[in-house]
Design a protein around this motif. Structure first.
Motif, short mmCIF file in Angstrom:
data_model
loop_
_atom_site.label_atom_id
_atom_site.label_comp_id
_atom_site.label_asym_id
_atom_site.label_seq_id
_atom_site.Cartn_x
_atom_site.Cartn_y
_atom_site.Cartn_z
N PRO A 1 0.80 -1.24 0.00
CA PRO A 1 0.00 0.00 0.00
C PRO A 1 0.83 1.28 0.00
O PRO A 1 0.25 2.38 -0.02
N LEU A 2 2.16 1.19 0.01
CA LEU A 2 3.01 2.38 0.11
C LEU A 2 3.44 2.87 -1.28
O LEU A 2 3.59 2.07 -2.21
N LYS A 3 3.65 4.17 -1.39
CA LYS A 3 4.16 4.78 -2.62
C LYS A 3 5.68 4.83 -2.53
O LYS A 3 6.24 5.65 -1.80
N LEU A 4 6.34 3.95 -3.28
CA LEU A 4 7.78 3.76 -3.14
C LEU A 4 8.54 4.41 -4.28
O LEU A 4 8.07 4.45 -5.43
N ASP A 5 9.72 4.89 -3.97
CA ASP A 5 10.64 5.40 -4.98
C ASP A 5 11.34 4.21 -5.66
O ASP A 5 11.32 3.09 -5.17
N ASP A 6 11.98 4.48 -6.78
CA ASP A 6 12.62 3.41 -7.53
C ASP A 6 13.86 2.86 -6.84
O ASP A 6 14.31 1.75 -7.18
N ASP A 7 14.44 3.62 -5.90
CA ASP A 7 15.68 3.17 -5.28
C ASP A 7 15.46 2.22 -4.10
O ASP A 7 16.42 1.77 -3.47
N VAL A 8 14.21 1.89 -3.79
CA VAL A 8 13.92 0.99 -2.66
C VAL A 8 14.28 -0.44 -3.04
O VAL A 8 13.76 -0.98 -4.01
N ASP A 9 15.20 -1.02 -2.28
CA ASP A 9 15.67 -2.39 -2.52
C ASP A 9 15.14 -3.29 -1.41
O ASP A 9 15.58 -3.19 -0.26
#
Length: 643
Positions: A380-388
């Motif tokens: 449900p979270l809005k994540l950035d592309d850098d989240v690993d």
């Protein structure tokens, strides 16, 4: 059809006890209005005659029951200053008297009345009336205490009745009924097994029970019987209650859920009665599932060690539960699911086969399981592309599912606090540091001297751990206060199932290095090493008394997995053995402290340089450590931790 079905389920409204409260309140208000206790200010005959009657300010006087005179002032004269003592009363609009006066005998009052008005003209004379009144309020006021007592007990029974079925006066005797929440087929939980990440083996065990209820013929054709009870136990936050919610969501049978503490009440016998009622309802709706969370509230052991903590009500409840689970009475089609964090405190009779046939241990998730848990909570979270996700799982060893959910929520809060549109990897790092190390408090004021000591203390941890093979990889050193700590060294520990003696010794040496650095640089030590000393001392006692690492004492362990030693007044070993343990622990700690002094003395220049960097930047990351201390020889896996 659905609307018709829902209408059929609605039960007719019964008598509401609050109508009794309303009627009683109306009676009180009515009696008060009929006999308003709104008497005016009491005055003497002298003031009445000189200031009111002789000034022609009196409109009328009413003699009540030949005892009291009520004086009414003309409306036009009420604004005068001498009448400012008239009480400002809500009931003034009901023609309440402005003043009252005790008249004594009626003959004497009438005589003074005639004498005071003998010079008045007929138009100036004041009207005098006589009234006999019945004070209903004083007549029924003696009933008020009894009425309040009755209403109080009605209220108490009403509260108890809410825990049973129905409502109103009829349910005041329902406090012996079960308080379990029924999750039926139409109102089942929204949590399914897909929402339970990890716990692969535990889900297989529980899903088999659910499948048995859905397709009993597949098992009964081979003569198999459904388990009567399944006990889920393990550390807090590992998903015991979540797994039970998934069972409620997946099972196509009625699901009763409640907490173990709900069986215990102030009345003796209520717990046993609720157990009987719970199983009665479950049998009526069989096949069904009962889930008891925190079962240790009623299932504690009844051995002699608990004699001082015995509770007859809890014991009666446990006895009734044992009889319902596996007694003379039939218990077909009812499966009991229970969860606890303290399985060692449960009664042995409760844990035996035939009652709880399956014991499922839910341990802390592995790295692969943490990846699955992160993916569930990141949806449900809005994540950035850098989240690993894999890196997040690697940085959180030892974290439970609840801890991971907390990290995801803290990362979202941190990003929202900084007005970001997406949650980045740095937000998760900040959330991890916030949970593990505590709240960052840059505003905390410490003196330059204290900061100088803290910098060398943390640098001592970093330098010593850098040159020891068995210490986890160091990634960051900080002297920014967090929580109660003034600084911290952050590590990436390996996930180990066992720990060797050499690893324990290196960890102890690294923890003592902060105090050793203070002694080398300042030739004195501070109280800042209290947390380190506490951890080292406990670890040393574990090594000597639990793990059998000491050569002098030998492979002997006084560890108590059952918790029975905790209830003993003495220790499970002799005084001579206790003295020997203390000596070996002291020798072990001193040897590692001297080792830390030796390492830091050899690398004193690096220690000083790193401490100065911390004073300048307040934090030193992996690149800074490699530049000052060189490339570390010991290779380690990813993980996380703090000093």
């Amino acid at each position: 059809m659905q609307a018709k079905k829902s209408n059929e389920k609605k039960s007719p409204k019964g008598f509401n006890i609050y109508w009794i409260y309303a009627v009683f309140l109306v009676i009180l208000i009515g009696s008060y209005l009929m006999n308003p206790a709104t008497e005016g200010a009491e005055i003497s005959w002298l003031r009445f005659e000189q200031d009111m009657l002789s000034q022609h300010d009196v409109e009328k006087v009413v003699v009540v029951n030949k005892e009291q005179a009520e004086i009414y002032i003309k409306p036009g004269r009420l604004e005068e200053e001498k009448y400012q003592d008239i009480p400002d009363n809500f009931f003034q609009g009901m023609a309440a008297p402005h003043y009252t006066m005790q008249i004594g005998s009626i003959e004497g009052f009438e005589s003074k009345w005639e004498e005071a008005q003998q010079d008045f003209t007929p138009a100036e004379k004041v009207e005098l009336k006589y009234e006999n009144r019945v004070n209903w309020w004083s007549g029924i006021s003696w009933l008020l205490p009894f009425a309040l007592i009755v209403l109080f007990w009605l209220f108490i029974f009403r509260r108890m009745g809410r825990m049973g079925q129905g409502g109103g006066i009829g349910s005041m005797f329902n406090f012996g009924k079960s308080t379990a929440k029924l999750t039926d087929i139409d109102t089942r939980s929204e949590v399914t097994f897909e929402d339970v990440a990890g716990l692969k083996e535990a889900k297989v065990e529980v899903m088999e029970v659910v499948d048995f209820l859905k397709n009993p013929s597949e098992y009964t054709r081979l003569g198999a019987k459904i388990p009567k009870g399944i006990l889920l136990y393990g550390p807090p936050g590992t998903g015991k209650t979540l797994l039970a919610k998934a069972v409620a969501g997946e099972a196509r049978v009625p699901f009763f859920s409640l907490s173990g503490s709900e069986f215990v009440e102030m009345f003796v016998g209520v717990g046993a009665s609720r157990v009987r009622d719970l199983f009665k309802k479950a049998k009526e709706k069989a096949p069904s599932i009962i889930f008891i969370d925190e079962i240790d509230a009623v299932g504690r052991s009844r051995d002699k060690g608990n004699a001082l903590q015995s509770n007859d009500e809890r014991e009666n409840t446990l006895n009734q539960m044992l009889a319902e689970l596996d007694g003379f009475g039939p218990n077909t089609g009812v499966i009991v699911l229970a969860a606890t964090n303290r399985v060692e405190t449960l009664d042995k009779a409760l844990l035996r086969a035939g009652r709880f046939d399956r014991h499922i241990y839910l341990e802390l998730p592995t790295k692969e399981e943490r990846i699955q848990i992160f993916r569930v909570h990141l949806k449900p979270l809005k994540l950035d592309d850098d989240v690993d996700v894999e890196l997040l799982a690697a940085l959180t060893p030892g974290f439970s599912g609840a801890d991971i959910a907390n990290i995801c929520n803290e990362a979202a809060l941190y990003a929202a606090r900084h007005k970001k549109n997406m949650i980045s990897q740095n937000d998760f790092a900040q959330a991890r540091d916030r949970i593990v190390g505590g709240l960052e408090r840059k505003s905390k004021i410490i003196s330059p001297k204290e900061k100088y000591i803290v910098a060398h203390h943390e640098a001592g941890h970093a330098v010593a751990s850098w040159y020891m093979e068995n210490v986890d990889s160091l990634v960051k050193v900080s002297i920014i206060p967090r929580g109660k700590s003034l600084g911290a060294a952050w590590y990436l520990p390996k996930e180990r199932q066992i720990v060797t003696k050499g690893q324990f010794l290196d960890q102890m040496c690294a923890m003592l290095a902060g105090r050793a650095a203070e002694e080398i640089i300042f030739d004195e030590v501070s109280s800042g090493a209290l947390d380190d000393l506490e951890k080292v001392t406990k670890q040393a006692y574990n090594m000597v008394a639990y793990y059998g690492f000491d050569k002098e004492i030998g492979p002997i362990s006084f560890y108590d997995s059952t918790g029975q030693y905790e209830r003993l007044l003495g220790k499970p070993y002799s005084e001579n053995m206790g003295k020997l343990i203390d000596q070996e622990v002291q020798q072990l700690i001193l040897s590692q402290y001297n080792r830390a002094l030796s390492i830091l003395t050899e690398h004193k220049d690096e220690l000083t340089e790193l401490a100065q960097l911390l004073l300048d930047k307040e934090e030193a990351d992996k690149e800074d450590l490699v530049r000052i201390l060189g490339k570390r020889k010991a290779a380690t896996l990813l993980g996380t931790g703090t000093k």
